[in-house]
Design a protein around this motif. Structure first.
Motif, PDB file in Angstrom:
ATOM      1  N   PHE A 168      -1.173  13.366   6.649  1.00 52.65           N
ATOM      2  CA  PHE A 168      -2.286  13.667   5.745  1.00 52.65           C
ATOM      3  C   PHE A 168      -3.255  12.498   5.702  1.00 52.65           C
ATOM      4  CE2 PHE A 168      -1.218  10.948   2.140  1.00 52.65           C
ATOM      5  CZ  PHE A 168       0.124  10.691   2.374  1.00 52.65           C
ATOM      6  N   GLY A 169      -4.496  12.838   5.392  1.00 51.03           N
ATOM      7  CA  GLY A 169      -5.543  11.821   5.402  1.00 51.03           C
ATOM      8  C   GLY A 169      -6.343  11.826   4.119  1.00 51.03           C
ATOM      9  N   MET A 170      -7.533  11.271   4.227  1.00 50.99           N
ATOM     10  CA  MET A 170      -8.346  11.096   3.027  1.00 50.99           C
ATOM     11  C   MET A 170      -8.917  12.415   2.522  1.00 50.99           C
ATOM     12  SD  MET A 170      -9.877   7.294   3.531  1.00 50.99           S
ATOM     13  CE  MET A 170     -10.842   7.547   4.978  1.00 50.99           C
ATOM     14  N   GLY A 171      -8.786  13.463   3.335  1.00 50.55           N
ATOM     15  CA  GLY A 171      -9.141  14.793   2.853  1.00 50.55           C
ATOM     16  C   GLY A 171      -8.286  15.196   1.669  1.00 50.55           C
ATOM     17  N   LEU A 172      -7.091  14.601   1.565  1.00 51.01           N
ATOM     18  CA  LEU A 172      -6.254  14.862   0.393  1.00 51.01           C
ATOM     19  C   LEU A 172      -6.385  13.760  -0.651  1.00 51.01           C
ATOM     20  CD1 LEU A 172      -2.777  16.338   1.443  1.00 51.01           C
ATOM     21  CD2 LEU A 172      -4.747  17.490   0.486  1.00 51.01           C
ATOM     22  N   THR A 173      -6.475  12.490  -0.211  1.00 46.61           N
ATOM     23  CA  THR A 173      -6.445  11.398  -1.193  1.00 46.61           C
ATOM     24  C   THR A 173      -7.754  11.245  -1.947  1.00 46.61           C
ATOM     25  OG1 THR A 173      -7.188   9.683   0.371  1.00 46.61           O
ATOM     26  CG2 THR A 173      -4.822  10.067   0.213  1.00 46.61           C
ATOM     27  N   GLN A 174      -8.867  11.603  -1.280  1.00 48.51           N
ATOM     28  CA  GLN A 174     -10.169  11.368  -1.918  1.00 48.51           C
ATOM     29  C   GLN A 174     -10.721  12.604  -2.602  1.00 48.51           C
ATOM     30  OE1 GLN A 174     -12.662   9.778   1.222  1.00 48.51           O
ATOM     31  NE2 GLN A 174     -12.059   7.674   0.750  1.00 48.51           N
ATOM     32  N   SER A 175     -10.079  13.727  -2.411  1.00 50.73           N
ATOM     33  CA  SER A 175     -10.666  14.917  -3.003  1.00 50.73           C
ATOM     34  C   SER A 175      -9.994  15.252  -4.331  1.00 50.73           C
ATOM     35  CB  SER A 175     -10.616  16.093  -2.029  1.00 50.73           C
ATOM     36  OG  SER A 175      -9.299  16.320  -1.644  1.00 50.73           O
ATOM     37  N   TYR A 176     -10.476  16.271  -4.948  1.00 47.52           N
ATOM     38  CA  TYR A 176     -10.062  16.648  -6.291  1.00 47.52           C
ATOM     39  C   TYR A 176      -8.535  16.749  -6.384  1.00 47.52           C
ATOM     40  CZ  TYR A 176     -10.142  19.278 -10.654  1.00 47.52           C
ATOM     41  OH  TYR A 176      -9.956  19.699 -11.932  1.00 47.52           O
ATOM     42  N   GLY A 177      -7.980  16.016  -7.336  1.00 49.53           N
ATOM     43  CA  GLY A 177      -6.531  16.010  -7.490  1.00 49.53           C
ATOM     44  C   GLY A 177      -5.915  14.711  -7.005  1.00 49.53           C
ATOM     45  N   ARG A 178      -6.604  14.035  -6.079  1.00 49.90           N
ATOM     46  CA  ARG A 178      -6.217  12.709  -5.597  1.00 49.90           C
ATOM     47  C   ARG A 178      -4.702  12.537  -5.396  1.00 49.90           C
ATOM     48  NH1 ARG A 178     -10.238  11.375  -9.576  1.00 49.90           N
ATOM     49  NH2 ARG A 178     -12.022  10.229  -8.774  1.00 49.90           N
ATOM     50  N   HIS A 179      -4.120  11.607  -6.181  1.00 46.05           N
ATOM     51  CA  HIS A 179      -2.699  11.287  -5.952  1.00 46.05           C
ATOM     52  C   HIS A 179      -1.777  12.466  -6.195  1.00 46.05           C
ATOM     53  CE1 HIS A 179      -3.598  10.638 -10.137  1.00 46.05           C
ATOM     54  NE2 HIS A 179      -2.328  10.556 -10.442  1.00 46.05           N
ATOM     55  N   THR A 218      15.755  20.679   2.292  1.00 42.55           N
ATOM     56  CA  THR A 218      16.941  21.475   1.983  1.00 42.55           C
ATOM     57  C   THR A 218      17.128  22.563   3.039  1.00 42.55           C
ATOM     58  OG1 THR A 218      15.702  22.990   0.576  1.00 42.55           O
ATOM     59  CG2 THR A 218      16.697  21.094  -0.501  1.00 42.55           C
ATOM     60  N   HIS A 219      16.085  22.811   3.833  1.00 42.27           N
ATOM     61  CA  HIS A 219      16.173  23.839   4.879  1.00 42.27           C
ATOM     62  C   HIS A 219      16.278  23.247   6.272  1.00 42.27           C
ATOM     63  CE1 HIS A 219      15.080  26.976   1.997  1.00 42.27           C
ATOM     64  NE2 HIS A 219      14.195  26.119   1.526  1.00 42.27           N
ATOM     65  N   THR A 220      15.544  22.153   6.496  1.00 43.53           N
ATOM     66  CA  THR A 220      15.486  21.589   7.839  1.00 43.53           C
ATOM     67  C   THR A 220      15.108  20.121   7.740  1.00 43.53           C
ATOM     68  OG1 THR A 220      14.494  21.848  10.029  1.00 43.53           O
ATOM     69  CG2 THR A 220      13.046  22.247   8.148  1.00 43.53           C
ATOM     70  N   LYS A 221      14.685  19.552   8.857  1.00 42.83           N
ATOM     71  CA  LYS A 221      14.238  18.163   8.853  1.00 42.83           C
ATOM     72  C   LYS A 221      12.721  18.155   8.778  1.00 42.83           C
ATOM     73  CE  LYS A 221      14.737  13.755   9.353  1.00 42.83           C
ATOM     74  NZ  LYS A 221      15.548  12.972   8.411  1.00 42.83           N
ATOM     75  N   PHE A 222      12.179  17.462   7.784  1.00 41.74           N
ATOM     76  CA  PHE A 222      10.737  17.418   7.652  1.00 41.74           C
ATOM     77  C   PHE A 222      10.342  16.054   7.113  1.00 41.74           C
ATOM     78  CE2 PHE A 222       8.009  21.132   8.357  1.00 41.74           C
ATOM     79  CZ  PHE A 222       6.756  20.570   8.215  1.00 41.74           C
ATOM     80  N   VAL A 223       9.269  15.513   7.626  1.00 46.31           N
ATOM     81  CA  VAL A 223       8.808  14.207   7.160  1.00 46.31           C
ATOM     82  C   VAL A 223       7.309  14.248   6.887  1.00 46.31           C
ATOM     83  CG1 VAL A 223      10.607  12.888   8.352  1.00 46.31           C
ATOM     84  CG2 VAL A 223       8.450  13.373   9.516  1.00 46.31           C
ATOM     85  N   ILE A 224       6.804  13.209   6.252  1.00 47.75           N
ATOM     86  CA  ILE A 224       5.393  13.138   5.899  1.00 47.75           C
ATOM     87  C   ILE A 224       4.880  11.733   6.193  1.00 47.75           C
ATOM     88  CG2 ILE A 224       5.931  12.557   3.470  1.00 47.75           C
ATOM     89  CD1 ILE A 224       3.472  14.322   2.702  1.00 47.75           C
ATOM     90  N   MET A 225       3.634  11.625   6.588  1.00 41.84           N
ATOM     91  CA  MET A 225       3.093  10.295   6.863  1.00 41.84           C
ATOM     92  C   MET A 225       1.600  10.235   6.560  1.00 41.84           C
ATOM     93  SD  MET A 225       3.301   7.977  10.336  1.00 41.84           S
ATOM     94  CE  MET A 225       4.959   8.484  10.729  1.00 41.84           C
ATOM     95  N   ALA A 226       1.219   9.133   5.926  1.00 45.50           N
ATOM     96  CA  ALA A 226      -0.192   8.899   5.620  1.00 45.50           C
ATOM     97  C   ALA A 226      -0.891   8.373   6.867  1.00 45.50           C
ATOM     98  CB  ALA A 226      -0.323   7.888   4.483  1.00 45.50           C
TER      99      ALA A 226
END
Lengths: 442, 566, 262, 130
Positions: free
Chosen positions: A254-265, A280-288
């Motif tokens: 995810f990028g600044m499209g999520l961090t800078q827009s409405y709702g921020r953090h 709980t279903h599979t392997k999933f990760v997240i990265m800024a």
């Protein structure tokens, strides 16, 4: 002529470490494997016309050339006489410079903050609440079969991200590269990254949070009653949730499209929780998708030295942290700081008007490679050498893998590294002789 | 600096000295026979011990810092402003680097090894170690889920595995082989785990048993100073003592190349659980202790729990996931390519919780049931069981049955019902405390110049304001707790760094790492293979992987000649 | 009850940390001692007397103590930090962190309060007659165990994330609140006049009552029928309310949201 | 015309920035607004026309450009830089992050008006210290 291999590019958080650089007579004459921006950065180091080569001090309203000693002296005076100095920037310099900078902030009782404050500060706030379920980029390359970019456009921000780490490379468990993977892009615009995706999902501006909540409800076995959420039809949300649950190894960048827009953090908080649910279903990760090449490094150094990732107020001799209070833009907009040291950053270009209106009123010390709107407003300007081209130094990649950037050519004559400049300012502030020891790594 | 520590009660187990009144002479950072024109420190009526040696503590590196990043609420505790000497500090379960150094020094510790360093992130670990003052340092290096290790061991190529381990230790500037949930870390790359010694690792066709025995063999082939340092499978699971008992048997065919164990089973407390559900959760410390008593190849460190708020962190990714799903608290995870998969989550050990109460008892039971103190090292697996600065409380519990009884009254009845702690009346003496906090640790790590006060040892000394002729630890446990928390003096490398519990001098320690040489031909073969793998599967080039010596404070290579490995 | 009056002088532009303004701290001290209490701004330490004229009678215990701040102190932070008893009246507006970590007693602000007021309150009462800023009754960053006791009452409006991580106690905002009211709430009661969007986001427990309208409901809340004159945690509310449960983005969420039917 | 304004990174902006911010390249990369083609025709603007963008914070003249990422009616994009930031709002809502995306803006035609260089813009908006 000298050919350097395995050079690390000091532009973005991708920190590509496979660059080849040919140097002749202290000029870079060839750059291989780097992206457009990286190549531009390497070649620009030759271009002394667009560099700052001499220190400058403002006299009678004008910036005039000065000796380094004079500039350092003036900088130390400004900082010492300040009640609440702001030390800002840091993301395009080495961890070694961060270390001296934090010591300087502590010595001065100032506020120290870096560009995290305007990129992934919200991600840090989210991590405080939700944690961070992540991996290194090699894991993505070797394992990932589902890759999602949400509010991120690496084709522009991180041009080699796709080819080195995510979609295109062949990995240990993904021998056929792109053919073994699926790319989904979620954004408000059909960006260049979206154009090469297997699927593009357009979300209404400012409704990402609702879409994530809907996805989480479905992933956690709930029923979605709405026909559509955030402009995305119910069937599509359910299909996306299923796809995520059935991935073998999924990753959400995810990028600044999520961090800078409405709702921020809270967008990020919810997204991390979505990834947690998916585990709980599979392997999933997240990265800024971290921007500046060493924005992460600053967060790391400040965390281990002062306990917090950014926006620390050392006013009382200890670290106090609360974004909203201690963050650069808030401190500026409340008109609290009375001097600023800006290093390796250009807030006058990148901060909102209200912040700059205050910055323009107070004395500024700017340490940078080339002239910027910030140096234009500064009272003291000190030129510095380019980390990763003209000096060694440590940087942390977007996945917090630390690398040692290397010097391939000499800086312009008389131009020092950020570390050396800061050490001189610190010594002057303390009224000490500069320690004799040469510039060491850490 | 020249010093004479005069007339203290000296506890130096490695030299068989048990509370004798004697002088300790120091010159040029070493213990010497005799010294002239020295500053005299009067230690009469005080306990003198070698500087403490920490063998297993998560003090530096990526996941420690993730703990900090994730827990700002932990950093509004222990807040202290800068002073003329010391930096601004904060943090309770994940103290800042400077605070870590200061706090250890105040406890009388002079050496500490960080518990788990992933080689790809080694530069980070060393950057933090660099910023931990007051201590000599080293890093246990994660290898139990390393793709190269698994490949070489699978194909039975122990020599190549040994060459790789030697190369990796030098590249990462590491000190010993650390194995965490062998195979489970790789399985976690797919969200899975291994649950027994014979559970095959997905795609690698090797079992935890083979990884443990293979690395134990490699360790002795290279004759490394420390044994393998093993965090066994199934940490924290109900009924895991069965796995632990089996695990102890695995390296039994391997002979130690040095005078030490073949395996250190780390934070054994977390591996000594019986029962078949959280409702029937019970201690099996006695079974584990018995096995340790009967096994010459195995020692343990405790991983003691102290009640309170802490942050758990381990390279055992699936375990952290499991724990966070039990508590619902925030959770961080970081799969590290080809190497390992750490995780972090906060945890609160509550006196009212039956599980916490049993966990608390288990650690103490292990320490009290195992006969030879050299087989039991004091740790909290900082910060997993508790922050390391709780050691004085644990020392007081071990020295006082009465204190244990008092605490037992405050905690959930499960500690009484489901453990044997209440039935034990053994109490440690100062000599045994010196073993489990320094002598035993130095011996296990193969640090010839540490953990004792013989001539030639490093001049690392702790002086505690306790008079063994007057104090009855069994009764005066609060005094024990208080005095072990603040030394009268801590001497590091021959310099006084702490006086009356306050830092008086800040010093940089040394960083130790293994520089082992193997046969050149074997090394060439290894490098060809590594090169191929790096290009394809790592995300950094081989040339950018090894940690440069500039990152280490006073880099101190430990030279090992393993050229007979070919 | 004895009363000490603090008459504000000029306040520093850097922001004034005045955590000493608390009945617990003042009790038993002389006026001179109170004037000498430390305050902080930027990297400087000053005395309370530098920024306030101090007058009145000091009580010997916090319970018997009232502190009156006679005017606006919009650059002053941390008033009433960790206070356990007594009363503070601000006859104007104050800045951030009013009543943070408060355990007992009462704080009345006749004007507005800044962000993070009532942070991690455990007891007592905070009454704001004007508006409150963002993060009213919040927890500290990363702390999942938020405000756990006491009452906050705001006559006007409040900002973002009211009652974030709320873990007990009660918050009443008579006016409107911005986004994310009751975010990550676990226990307790939050009553607001009206709300915008994302009310109760990621809540797993506790109750939120919206006496007016909300702009938009999260898709992860489920409608659970209409309730007339509900009684919630001993408070009765008049009228017909729509009841929702959530936030079902979370597993096993037990939060309840009432919104008055229009 | 009312639009929702988004600011962010572009490859051209990144590349130009590395060459220094005083050059024409930087202005060419950043002093632009990418508009949805439909919005452009509604506005009566063609590729390369100057337009004035006004928000509660201020106004700036930039060059209109047809977006390649359309359709996104009602949403417009200015690359991050001084032109965008003289019209970005301030309130971080106590998070530290100013609202760089989702700003309410009004666009009008400003054909033929001069687009200031970064240096001129800064000098004009923030009075230089004497």
């Amino acid at each position: 002529m000298h050919r350097y291999t395995d050079v690390i590019c000091s532009f973005c958080g991708t920190l590509c470490d496979d660059i080849e650089v040919v140097v002749e007579d202290n000029r870079i004459v060839d750059v291989k494997h780097a992206c457009r921006i990286g190549t531009a950065k390497f070649f620009a180091s030759n271009d002394y016309e667009h560099r700052i080569l001499k220190p400058m001090v403002r006299k009678n309203g004008k910036l005039v050339e000065a000796s380094l000693d004079e500039a350092v002296e003036r900088a130390a005076e400004i900082l010492k006489s300040a009640t609440k100095p702001l030390l800002y920037g840091w993301s395009s310099t080495s961890c070694e410079a961060h270390s001296v900078g934090i010591e300087l902030a502590e010595e001065l009782g100032g506020v120290i903050d870096n560009t995290t404050t305007v990129c992934h500060g919200p991600s840090a706030l989210a991590i405080h609440d939700a944690g961070y379920i992540s991996c290194t980029l090699g894991e993505v390359k070797n394992r990932a079969d589902l890759i999602i970019y949400w509010g991120a456009n690496p084709m522009h921000g991180h041009p080699r991200h796709l080819s080195r780490y995510s979609i295109f490379p062949r990995g240990y468990f993904r021998e056929r590269g792109q053919q073994d993977r699926e790319l989904i892009v979620i954004d408000v615009r059909k960006t260049d990254t979206a154009k090469i995706a297997n699927k593009f999902i357009r979300v209404n501006y400012g409704e990402d949070y609702e879409l994530i909540s809907a996805l989480r409800k479905v992933v956690n076995g709930g029923e979605l009653h709405q026909e559509s959420v955030a402009g995305v039809p119910r069937e599509e949300i359910i299909a996306l949730a299923e796809k995520m649950k059935n991935a073998q190894f999924g990753v959400l960048f995810f990028g600044m499209g999520l961090t800078q827009s409405y709702g921020r953090h809270r967008n990020i908080d919810n997204a991390i929780c979505l990834v947690r649910d998916l585990n709980t279903h599979t392997k999933f990760v997240i990265m800024a998708m971290r921007g500046h090449y060493n924005v992460v490094g600053f967060n790391e150094v400040l965390s281990w030295q002062a306990g917090f990732p950014f926006a620390v107020d050392m006013g009382r001799g200890f670290a106090w942290y609360n974004p909203g209070e201690t963050t650069a833009n808030d401190v500026l907009q409340r008109g609290e700081c009375d001097a600023a040291l800006i290093i390796a950053s250009d807030p006058v270009s990148h901060f909102p008007r209200k912040s700059i209106e205050h910055l323009a009123k107070i004395p500024i010390i700017a340490i940078d490679i080339h002239p910027t709107p910030t140096t234009q407003l500064a009272d003291v300007v000190i030129p510095s050498a380019i980390v990763g081209i003209e000096v060694d130094g440590t940087a942390y990649r977007m996945d917090a893998v630390p690398l040692r950037l290397r010097k391939v050519k000499e800086p312009p004559e008389g131009v020092l590294s950020d570390v050396e400049i800061l050490r001189r300012i610190l010594a002057k502030v303390r009224g000490e002789q500069l320690a004799a020891k040469a510039e060491v790594a850490r | 600096m020249k010093l004479i520590l005069k007339n203290g009660f000296v506890y130096d187990p490695l030299n068989g000295i048990n509370g004798e009144k004697m002088d300790i002479c120091i010159e040029d950072g070493k213990i010497v026979e005799d010294v002239k024109d020295a500053k005299v420190i009067d230690c009469s009526g005080k306990v003198v011990m070698p500087g403490g040696v920490e063998i297993h503590s998560h003090i530096a590196g990526g996941k420690v810092n993730v703990g900090r990043l994730m827990r700002p609420e932990d950093h509004i505790k222990n807040v202290m402003p800068k002073t003329r000497l010391t930096r601004a500090v904060n943090g309770y379960s994940t103290p800042s680097t400077f605070l870590t150094g200061y706090l250890y020094a105040k406890l009388g510790y002079t050496t500490a090894f960080t518990a788990a360093m992933p080689p790809l992130m080694a530069r980070h670990t060393h950057e933090e170690l660099h910023d931990i003052p007051m201590l000599d340092k080293g890093a246990l290096t994660l290898m139990g889920n390393n793709w190269f290790v698994m490949r070489y061991l699978k194909r039975g190529d122990v020599e190549l595995a040994a060459a790789f381990v030697a190369w990796l230790l030098k590249a990462a500037k590491g000190y010993a082989i650390k194995v965490v949930n062998p195979g489970g870390g790789e399985a976690w790359g797919w969200g899975r785990d291994v649950r027994s010694l014979d559970d095959p690792v997905p795609h690698f066709d090797i079992t935890p048993r083979e990884i443990i025995s293979g690395l134990a063999k490699v360790n002795e082939m290279l004759s490394l100073p420390h044994s393998i340092h093993l965090h066994a499978n199934n940490l924290g699971r109900v009924g895991n003592y069965v796995t632990t008992l089996e695990t102890m048997e695995v390296p039994n065919g391997t002979k130690p190349a040095r005078e030490r164990q073949v395996v250190q089973l780390t934070h054994a407390q977390f591996h000594s659980y019986g029962g078949d559900s959280w409702r029937t959760f019970a201690s099996e410390a006695e079974s584990i202790a018995k096995a340790v008593n009967n096994n010459e190849n195995v020692i343990i460190d405790i991983g003691q729990v102290v009640f309170g708020d802490t942050t758990t962190m381990t390279a055992d990714g699936p375990m952290e996931y499991y724990l966070s799903s039990l508590t619902g608290l925030k959770w961080a995870n970081k799969n590290i390519e080809l190497e390992t998969s750490p995780g972090v989550t906060p945890f609160v050990y509550s006196k009212r919780s039956p599980v916490s109460a049993v966990q608390w008892a288990v650690g103490l039971e292990l320490a009290l049931h195992i006969k030879d103190p050299f087989k039991v090292l004091l740790t909290t697996d900082h910060p997993n069981g508790a922050p390391f600065f709780k050691y004085p409380t644990i020392i007081a519990w071990l020295m006082s049955a009465r204190y244990r009884e008092e605490t037992m009254k405050e905690v959930h009845g499960a500690a009484q019902k489901n453990t044997t702690l209440a039935t034990i009346d053994r109490e440690y003496d100062f000599y045994e405390i010196a073993v489990i906090t320094r002598a035993g640790q130095a011996k296990s790590l193969g640090l010839a110049e540490k953990g004792h006060l013989g001539v030639g040892a490093d001049a690392d000394v702790a002086v505690y304001d306790l008079n063994p002729e007057e104090v009855d630890p069994s009764r005066d446990y609060k005094l024990i707790e208080e005095k072990f928390a603040r030394t009268s003096y801590t001497i590091k490398g021959g310099e006084i760094v702490v006086k009356d519990g306050e830092i008086v001098k800040v010093v940089d320690g040394r960083t130790l790492y293994i520089d082992a040489k193997v046969d050149e031909g074997l090394e060439r073969e290894l490098m060809r293979d590594i090169d191929y793998y790096f290009k394809r599967f790592y995300s950094v080039n081989l040339a950018n992987y090894p940690v440069q010596e500039v990152y280490l404070t006073n880099p101190t290579p430990v030279q090992i000649d393993a050229s007979n490995v070919r | 009850m004895q009363e000490v009056v603090l008459t504000p002088k000029e306040q520093p532009s850097y922001g004034l940390i005045a955590e000493c303004i608390s009945c617990d701290v003042f009790a038993g001290k002389s006026i001179e001692e109170i004037e000498a209490l430390p305050v902080y701004y930027g990297n400087k330490q000053g005395k309370l007397g530098d920024f306030f004229d101090v007058s009145g009678e000091v009580a010997s215990s916090a319970e018997e103590m009232r502190i009156v701040i006679a005017g606006d102190v919009t650059k002053t932070r941390w008033i009433g930090r960790e206070m356990s008893a007594g009363e503070i009246v601000v006859k104007g507006s104050a800045e951030m962190y009013v009543g943070a970590w408060m355990r007992g007693g009462r704080i009345v602000v006749e004007g507005d309060v800044g962000a993070f007021s009532g942070m991690l309150m455990r007891g007592g009462e905070l009454r704001v007659e004007g508006n409150a800023g963002d993060y009213l009754g919040c927890s500290y960053r990363g702390e999942w165990r938020g405000m756990s006791g006491g009452t906050i009452i705001v006559e006007g409006n409040a900002g973002m994330e009211v009652g974030q991580n709320l873990n007990g106690g009660r918050i009443f905002v008579k006016g409107s609140v911005e986004s994310f009211a009751g975010v990550r709430m676990k226990k307790g009661l939050l009553v607001v006049g009206s709300a915008t969007d994302r009310v109760g986001a990621q809540m797993t427990g506790g109750t939120i009552v919206v006496l007016g309208s909300i702009l938009r409901l999260l898709p992860s809340f489920d409608f659970a029928g209409e309730v007339e004159n509900p009684e919630i945690d001993g408070e009765s509310f008049e009228g017909v309310f729509k009841k929702y449960t959530g936030d079902h983005a979370e597993r096993n969420a037990k939060g309840v949201l009432y919104v008055r039917k229009e | 015309m009312e639009i929702t304004l988004i600011t962010g990174r572009t490859v051209a902006q990144g590349e130009a920035m590395e060459k220094g911010k005083t050059g024409e390249d930087f202005k060419r990369a950043c002093a632009v607004i990418e508009l949805d083609p439909e919005d452009m025709s509604k506005l009566g603007a063609y590729d390369g026309d100057e337009v004035r963008v006004r928000t509660s914070e201020g106004e700036v003249v930039v060059v209109a450009k047809k977006s390649r990422d359309a359709p996104h009616p009602g949403v417009a994009f200015i690359p991050m830089g001084p032109w965008a930031n003289v019209i970005v709002g301030g309130d971080t809502e106590s998070t530290g992050m100013p609202p760089f995306k989702g700003i309410k803006a009004e666009i009008t035609l400003a054909k033929g008006e001069r687009v200031l260089s970064a240096e001129e813009l800064i000098a004009q908006v923030y009075k230089l210290k004497e």
